[in-house]
Design a protein around this motif. Structure first.
Motif, PDB file in Angstrom:
ATOM      1  N   CYS A  76     -21.086 -17.594  -3.218  1.00 55.71           N
ATOM      2  CA  CYS A  76     -21.109 -18.773  -2.349  1.00 55.71           C
ATOM      3  C   CYS A  76     -22.083 -19.802  -2.918  1.00 55.71           C
ATOM      4  N   PHE A  77     -21.667 -21.065  -2.897  1.00 59.44           N
ATOM      5  CA  PHE A  77     -22.474 -22.179  -3.382  1.00 59.44           C
ATOM      6  C   PHE A  77     -22.610 -23.217  -2.284  1.00 59.44           C
ATOM      7  N   LYS A  78     -23.785 -23.821  -2.206  1.00 50.51           N
ATOM      8  CA  LYS A  78     -24.010 -24.965  -1.321  1.00 50.51           C
ATOM      9  C   LYS A  78     -23.846 -26.226  -2.153  1.00 50.51           C
ATOM     10  N   VAL A  79     -23.251 -27.248  -1.554  1.00 49.97           N
ATOM     11  CA  VAL A  79     -23.077 -28.529  -2.241  1.00 49.97           C
ATOM     12  C   VAL A  79     -23.751 -29.626  -1.422  1.00 49.97           C
ATOM     13  N   ASP A  80     -24.233 -30.651  -2.123  1.00 46.68           N
ATOM     14  CA  ASP A  80     -24.922 -31.763  -1.463  1.00 46.68           C
ATOM     15  C   ASP A  80     -23.968 -32.837  -0.964  1.00 46.68           C
ATOM     16  N   GLU A  81     -22.788 -32.863  -1.558  1.00 41.38           N
ATOM     17  CA  GLU A  81     -21.874 -33.957  -1.255  1.00 41.38           C
ATOM     18  C   GLU A  81     -20.821 -33.532  -0.243  1.00 41.38           C
ATOM     19  N   ASP A  82     -19.951 -34.406   0.061  1.00 40.64           N
ATOM     20  CA  ASP A  82     -18.812 -34.144   0.925  1.00 40.64           C
ATOM     21  C   ASP A  82     -17.981 -32.994   0.353  1.00 40.64           C
ATOM     22  N   ALA A  86     -16.486 -32.431  -3.540  1.00 42.99           N
ATOM     23  CA  ALA A  86     -16.821 -31.245  -4.337  1.00 42.99           C
ATOM     24  C   ALA A  86     -15.565 -30.464  -4.691  1.00 42.99           C
ATOM     25  N   GLU A  87     -14.684 -30.273  -3.739  1.00 44.10           N
ATOM     26  CA  GLU A  87     -13.439 -29.547  -3.988  1.00 44.10           C
ATOM     27  C   GLU A  87     -12.603 -30.246  -5.060  1.00 44.10           C
ATOM     28  N   THR A  88     -12.455 -31.542  -4.943  1.00 35.54           N
ATOM     29  CA  THR A  88     -11.671 -32.302  -5.925  1.00 35.54           C
ATOM     30  C   THR A  88     -12.249 -32.134  -7.319  1.00 35.54           C
ATOM     31  N   ARG A  89     -13.556 -32.233  -7.449  1.00 36.29           N
ATOM     32  CA  ARG A  89     -14.198 -32.076  -8.765  1.00 36.29           C
ATOM     33  C   ARG A  89     -13.968 -30.676  -9.331  1.00 36.29           C
ATOM     34  N   LEU A  90     -14.112 -29.650  -8.497  1.00 36.94           N
ATOM     35  CA  LEU A  90     -13.914 -28.280  -8.959  1.00 36.94           C
ATOM     36  C   LEU A  90     -12.461 -28.026  -9.350  1.00 36.94           C
ATOM     37  N   LEU A  91     -11.521 -28.590  -8.611  1.00 35.73           N
ATOM     38  CA  LEU A  91     -10.108 -28.457  -8.981  1.00 35.73           C
ATOM     39  C   LEU A  91      -9.836 -29.137 -10.320  1.00 35.73           C
ATOM     40  N   GLU A  92     -10.473 -30.286 -10.562  1.00 36.26           N
ATOM     41  CA  GLU A  92     -10.342 -30.966 -11.852  1.00 36.26           C
ATOM     42  C   GLU A  92     -10.882 -30.108 -13.002  1.00 36.26           C
ATOM     43  N   LEU A 110     -12.380 -21.260  -2.943  1.00 37.79           N
ATOM     44  CA  LEU A 110     -11.696 -21.631  -4.177  1.00 37.79           C
ATOM     45  C   LEU A 110     -11.694 -20.407  -5.091  1.00 37.79           C
ATOM     46  N   THR A 111     -10.976 -20.494  -6.191  1.00 44.76           N
ATOM     47  CA  THR A 111     -11.025 -19.438  -7.203  1.00 44.76           C
ATOM     48  C   THR A 111     -11.391 -20.073  -8.530  1.00 44.76           C
ATOM     49  N   ASP A 112     -12.188 -19.351  -9.321  1.00 39.02           N
ATOM     50  CA  ASP A 112     -12.512 -19.866 -10.652  1.00 39.02           C
ATOM     51  C   ASP A 112     -11.287 -19.716 -11.550  1.00 39.02           C
ATOM     52  N   PRO A 113     -11.317 -20.215 -12.781  1.00 42.63           N
ATOM     53  CA  PRO A 113     -10.128 -20.192 -13.632  1.00 42.63           C
ATOM     54  C   PRO A 113      -9.556 -18.802 -13.928  1.00 42.63           C
ATOM     55  N   VAL A 114     -10.324 -17.728 -13.697  1.00 40.23           N
ATOM     56  CA  VAL A 114      -9.776 -16.389 -13.921  1.00 40.23           C
ATOM     57  C   VAL A 114      -9.592 -15.622 -12.618  1.00 40.23           C
ATOM     58  N   GLY A 115      -9.676 -16.303 -11.471  1.00 39.19           N
ATOM     59  CA  GLY A 115      -9.302 -15.713 -10.203  1.00 39.19           C
ATOM     60  C   GLY A 115     -10.389 -15.220  -9.282  1.00 39.19           C
ATOM     61  N   HIS A 116     -11.675 -15.264  -9.685  1.00 37.63           N
ATOM     62  CA  HIS A 116     -12.738 -14.823  -8.786  1.00 37.63           C
ATOM     63  C   HIS A 116     -12.869 -15.809  -7.632  1.00 37.63           C
ATOM     64  N   PRO A 117     -12.797 -15.349  -6.388  1.00 36.74           N
ATOM     65  CA  PRO A 117     -12.973 -16.264  -5.262  1.00 36.74           C
ATOM     66  C   PRO A 117     -14.452 -16.651  -5.107  1.00 36.74           C
ATOM     67  N   PHE A 118     -14.664 -17.885  -4.689  1.00 44.43           N
ATOM     68  CA  PHE A 118     -16.014 -18.356  -4.350  1.00 44.43           C
ATOM     69  C   PHE A 118     -15.898 -19.402  -3.262  1.00 44.43           C
ATOM     70  N   CYS A 119     -16.965 -19.564  -2.506  1.00 45.89           N
ATOM     71  CA  CYS A 119     -17.002 -20.545  -1.418  1.00 45.89           C
ATOM     72  C   CYS A 119     -17.918 -21.704  -1.769  1.00 45.89           C
ATOM     73  N   ILE A 120     -17.591 -22.841  -1.219  1.00 49.11           N
ATOM     74  CA  ILE A 120     -18.513 -23.980  -1.222  1.00 49.11           C
ATOM     75  C   ILE A 120     -18.714 -24.395   0.217  1.00 49.11           C
ATOM     76  N   SER A 121     -19.946 -24.758   0.547  1.00 59.76           N
ATOM     77  CA  SER A 121     -20.247 -25.256   1.889  1.00 59.76           C
ATOM     78  C   SER A 121     -21.353 -26.305   1.746  1.00 59.76           C
ATOM     79  N   LEU A 122     -21.526 -27.077   2.796  1.00 59.18           N
ATOM     80  CA  LEU A 122     -22.564 -28.119   2.762  1.00 59.18           C
ATOM     81  C   LEU A 122     -23.937 -27.491   2.933  1.00 59.18           C
ATOM     82  N   ARG A 123     -24.932 -28.110   2.303  1.00 55.90           N
ATOM     83  CA  ARG A 123     -26.315 -27.626   2.421  1.00 55.90           C
ATOM     84  C   ARG A 123     -26.802 -27.720   3.821  1.00 55.90           C
TER      85      ARG A 123
END
Length: 123
Positions: A76-82, A86-92, A110-123
């Protein structure tokens, strides 16, 4: 007397350690570990935590949420932005977005390029 342990590394299996390290490096701005190579790559995280990526022959990506191939690890990762930004950038960068989103508007899975799931949430 309790044992005092400090978490110093988390390592994910993958087919191409340098490629997966590059994805997470672009997503987090963490520094590439100087001893990275084709079989093991790492990123130096906060407070001395190393995020490692090790080559596994015949790697099978986790299937989430069905667990036919267990996820093995969920980061799980915290993000500072909307979250949308953040999702759009990670998908890119190459992340995927599963249809199943159990957290509503509070977090995204989300999943990384090899399939590991991870979460993003606001700080």
């Amino acid at each position: 007397m309790s044992l005092q342990m400090k978490l110093v590394a988390i390592t994910l299996d993958c087919p191409d350690p340098p490629a997966l390290a590059a994805f997470y490096q672009q997503a987090t701005d963490l520094e590439l570990h100087p001893k990275s190579d084709a079989d093991f790559a790492g990123l130096n995280g906060e407070h001395g935590l190393l995020i490692g990526f090790q080559r596994v022959d015949d790697y099978r990506p986790p299937s989430w949420p069905d667990q036919i191939v267990p996820q093995q690890l969920h980061i799980c990762f915290k993000v500072d932005e909307d979250l949308d930004v953040a999702e759009t950038r990670l998908l890119e960068l190459g992340a995927g977005k599963p249809d199943h989103q159990p957290h509503g508007d509070k977090a995204r899975v989300l999943t990384d390029p090899v399939g590991h799931p991870f979460c993003i949430s606001l700080r």
